[in-house]
Structure formats: C-alpha cells, structure tokens
Design a protein around this motif. Structure first.
Motif, mmCIF file in Angstrom:
data_model
loop_
_atom_site.group_PDB
_atom_site.id
_atom_site.type_symbol
_atom_site.label_atom_id
_atom_site.label_comp_id
_atom_site.label_asym_id
_atom_site.label_seq_id
_atom_site.Cartn_x
_atom_site.Cartn_y
_atom_site.Cartn_z
ATOM 1 N N THR A 29 0.842 -1.186 0.000
ATOM 2 C CA THR A 29 0.000 0.000 0.000
ATOM 3 C C THR A 29 0.882 1.241 0.000
ATOM 4 O O THR A 29 1.842 1.317 0.755
ATOM 5 C CB THR A 29 -0.906 0.021 1.251
ATOM 6 O OG1 THR A 29 -1.627 -1.199 1.323
ATOM 7 C CG2 THR A 29 -1.868 1.175 1.212
ATOM 8 N N ILE A 88 -4.150 10.233 -0.016
ATOM 9 C CA ILE A 88 -4.304 9.249 -1.079
ATOM 10 C C ILE A 88 -3.836 7.897 -0.546
ATOM 11 O O ILE A 88 -2.815 7.816 0.142
ATOM 12 C CB ILE A 88 -3.455 9.617 -2.316
ATOM 13 C CG1 ILE A 88 -3.899 10.964 -2.888
ATOM 14 C CG2 ILE A 88 -3.527 8.518 -3.367
ATOM 15 C CD1 ILE A 88 -2.953 11.498 -3.938
ATOM 16 N N TYR A 99 -3.168 3.992 -2.199
ATOM 17 C CA TYR A 99 -3.077 3.300 -3.495
ATOM 18 C C TYR A 99 -2.508 1.910 -3.280
ATOM 19 O O TYR A 99 -1.470 1.754 -2.636
ATOM 20 C CB TYR A 99 -2.192 4.120 -4.434
ATOM 21 C CG TYR A 99 -2.001 3.539 -5.807
ATOM 22 C CD1 TYR A 99 -3.094 3.116 -6.569
ATOM 23 C CD2 TYR A 99 -0.740 3.430 -6.355
ATOM 24 C CE1 TYR A 99 -2.915 2.601 -7.837
ATOM 25 C CE2 TYR A 99 -0.543 2.925 -7.631
ATOM 26 C CZ TYR A 99 -1.642 2.506 -8.368
ATOM 27 O OH TYR A 99 -1.460 1.989 -9.624
ATOM 28 N N TYR A 124 -6.678 -0.929 -6.234
ATOM 29 C CA TYR A 124 -7.577 -0.185 -5.355
ATOM 30 C C TYR A 124 -6.933 1.145 -4.980
ATOM 31 O O TYR A 124 -5.717 1.223 -4.794
ATOM 32 C CB TYR A 124 -7.864 -0.990 -4.080
ATOM 33 C CG TYR A 124 -8.668 -2.223 -4.332
ATOM 34 C CD1 TYR A 124 -9.977 -2.138 -4.792
ATOM 35 C CD2 TYR A 124 -8.131 -3.478 -4.109
ATOM 36 C CE1 TYR A 124 -10.727 -3.271 -5.019
ATOM 37 C CE2 TYR A 124 -8.877 -4.621 -4.335
ATOM 38 C CZ TYR A 124 -10.178 -4.520 -4.791
ATOM 39 O OH TYR A 124 -10.910 -5.638 -5.016
ATOM 40 N N TRP A 125 -7.775 2.176 -4.861
ATOM 41 C CA TRP A 125 -7.263 3.486 -4.486
ATOM 42 C C TRP A 125 -8.387 4.316 -3.888
ATOM 43 O O TRP A 125 -9.572 4.031 -4.086
ATOM 44 C CB TRP A 125 -6.671 4.196 -5.693
ATOM 45 C CG TRP A 125 -7.680 4.503 -6.763
ATOM 46 C CD1 TRP A 125 -8.111 3.659 -7.750
ATOM 47 C CD2 TRP A 125 -8.410 5.716 -6.935
ATOM 48 N NE1 TRP A 125 -9.056 4.275 -8.525
ATOM 49 C CE2 TRP A 125 -9.265 5.546 -8.044
ATOM 50 C CE3 TRP A 125 -8.431 6.923 -6.251
ATOM 51 C CZ2 TRP A 125 -10.127 6.542 -8.484
ATOM 52 C CZ3 TRP A 125 -9.285 7.919 -6.700
ATOM 53 C CH2 TRP A 125 -10.112 7.723 -7.803
ATOM 54 N N ALA A 126 -7.998 5.321 -3.155
ATOM 55 C CA ALA A 126 -8.947 6.286 -2.616
ATOM 56 C C ALA A 126 -8.220 7.601 -2.406
ATOM 57 O O ALA A 126 -7.029 7.625 -2.129
ATOM 58 C CB ALA A 126 -9.525 5.806 -1.294
ATOM 59 N N SER A 127 -8.958 8.679 -2.560
ATOM 60 C CA SER A 127 -8.409 9.997 -2.264
ATOM 61 C C SER A 127 -9.519 10.827 -1.658
ATOM 62 O O SER A 127 -10.703 10.556 -1.873
ATOM 63 C CB SER A 127 -7.865 10.666 -3.531
ATOM 64 O OG SER A 127 -8.921 10.900 -4.458
ATOM 65 N N THR A 156 -14.410 12.950 -1.911
ATOM 66 C CA THR A 156 -13.859 11.595 -1.816
ATOM 67 C C THR A 156 -14.081 10.911 -3.156
ATOM 68 O O THR A 156 -15.058 11.180 -3.860
ATOM 69 C CB THR A 156 -14.521 10.749 -0.708
ATOM 70 O OG1 THR A 156 -15.917 10.656 -0.968
ATOM 71 C CG2 THR A 156 -14.283 11.332 0.666
ATOM 72 N N ASP A 157 -13.167 10.016 -3.501
ATOM 73 C CA ASP A 157 -13.274 9.274 -4.747
ATOM 74 C C ASP A 157 -12.438 8.017 -4.593
ATOM 75 O O ASP A 157 -11.560 7.951 -3.740
ATOM 76 C CB ASP A 157 -12.764 10.121 -5.912
ATOM 77 C CG ASP A 157 -13.206 9.587 -7.269
ATOM 78 O OD1 ASP A 157 -14.073 8.675 -7.308
ATOM 79 O OD2 ASP A 157 -12.705 10.077 -8.285
ATOM 80 N N GLY A 158 -12.690 7.033 -5.408
ATOM 81 C CA GLY A 158 -11.838 5.861 -5.373
ATOM 82 C C GLY A 158 -12.539 4.590 -5.769
ATOM 83 O O GLY A 158 -13.742 4.548 -6.002
ATOM 84 N N LEU A 210 -12.457 0.921 -4.032
ATOM 85 C CA LEU A 210 -11.983 0.237 -2.832
ATOM 86 C C LEU A 210 -12.602 -1.146 -2.689
ATOM 87 O O LEU A 210 -13.717 -1.386 -3.138
ATOM 88 C CB LEU A 210 -12.343 1.044 -1.577
ATOM 89 C CG LEU A 210 -11.725 2.417 -1.446
ATOM 90 C CD1 LEU A 210 -12.314 3.133 -0.246
ATOM 91 C CD2 LEU A 210 -10.224 2.294 -1.308
#
Length: 98
Positions: free
Chosen positions: A19, A35, A37, A45-48, A56-58, A60
């Motif tokens: 990660t 972030i 990743y 998988y990723w999130a920010s 928020t976006d991603g 997961l």
C-alpha cells in the motif's frame, strides 16, 4: 508520506499487500487531504479525499459491515504505543483484508 507500506511483503512475493500512502498538510500543518493506493491488486484499489473540500473518490475493496471507529492495521502487528493510542482513543484495530 509513507512511500510504501508493505516493503517486506513486496520483497517476499506477497505484493497484493503493498500500500502506498500519501498525506497532505496545509501551510499551518493541519491535515488537508490524502491518497491510498494499492497498485498490485486486481483491480488496483485506491482512494483519495479531502474533508475540507468535501471530496472523496476511489475504487476500494470494502468491508461487508462498516466500522467507522476502525483503524486499518496492515499486517496486525503494532507497537505497544500505537495499540495503546488506538484503544485509548475509543477506536479499534481492523486487520487488513489483503
């Protein structure tokens, strides 16, 4: 910045547990965005997000049941200090699903 969490896992061929974590502070040192990743999972998988910007976006892999007081522990091994800090804050440790 934690450039790569899971260096040992990556080196031993368990790259799906790798990660990359990046946190951003504002000029006053207040956390502003972050972030997460996981480049070696399929899909990656990723999130920010930024609470201040309400963004928020991603993509997961989500737990079946939400745990809003959970602190994700990559491999379940934490120092006594970190364990105590998590417990004293009313949070609980959640092992990684990876």
């Amino acid at each position: 910045v934690d450039p790569i969490d899971g260096t040992r896992e990556f080196a031993t061929g368990k790259g799906d547990k790798v990660t990359i974590l990046v946190g951003y502070n504002d000029a006053e040192g207040i956390p502003a965005a972050g972030i997460i990743y996981r480049p070696l999972t399929e899909p990656a998988y990723w999130a920010s997000g930024s609470k201040r910007e309400e963004f928020t976006d991603g993509v997961l892999d989500m737990a079946e049941e939400p745990n809003p007081k959970g602190v994700l522990i990559t491999d379940g091994k934490v120092s006594p200090f970190i364990k105590s800090t998590i417990e004293n804050s009313g949070m609980n440790m959640v092992p990684s699903l990876a």
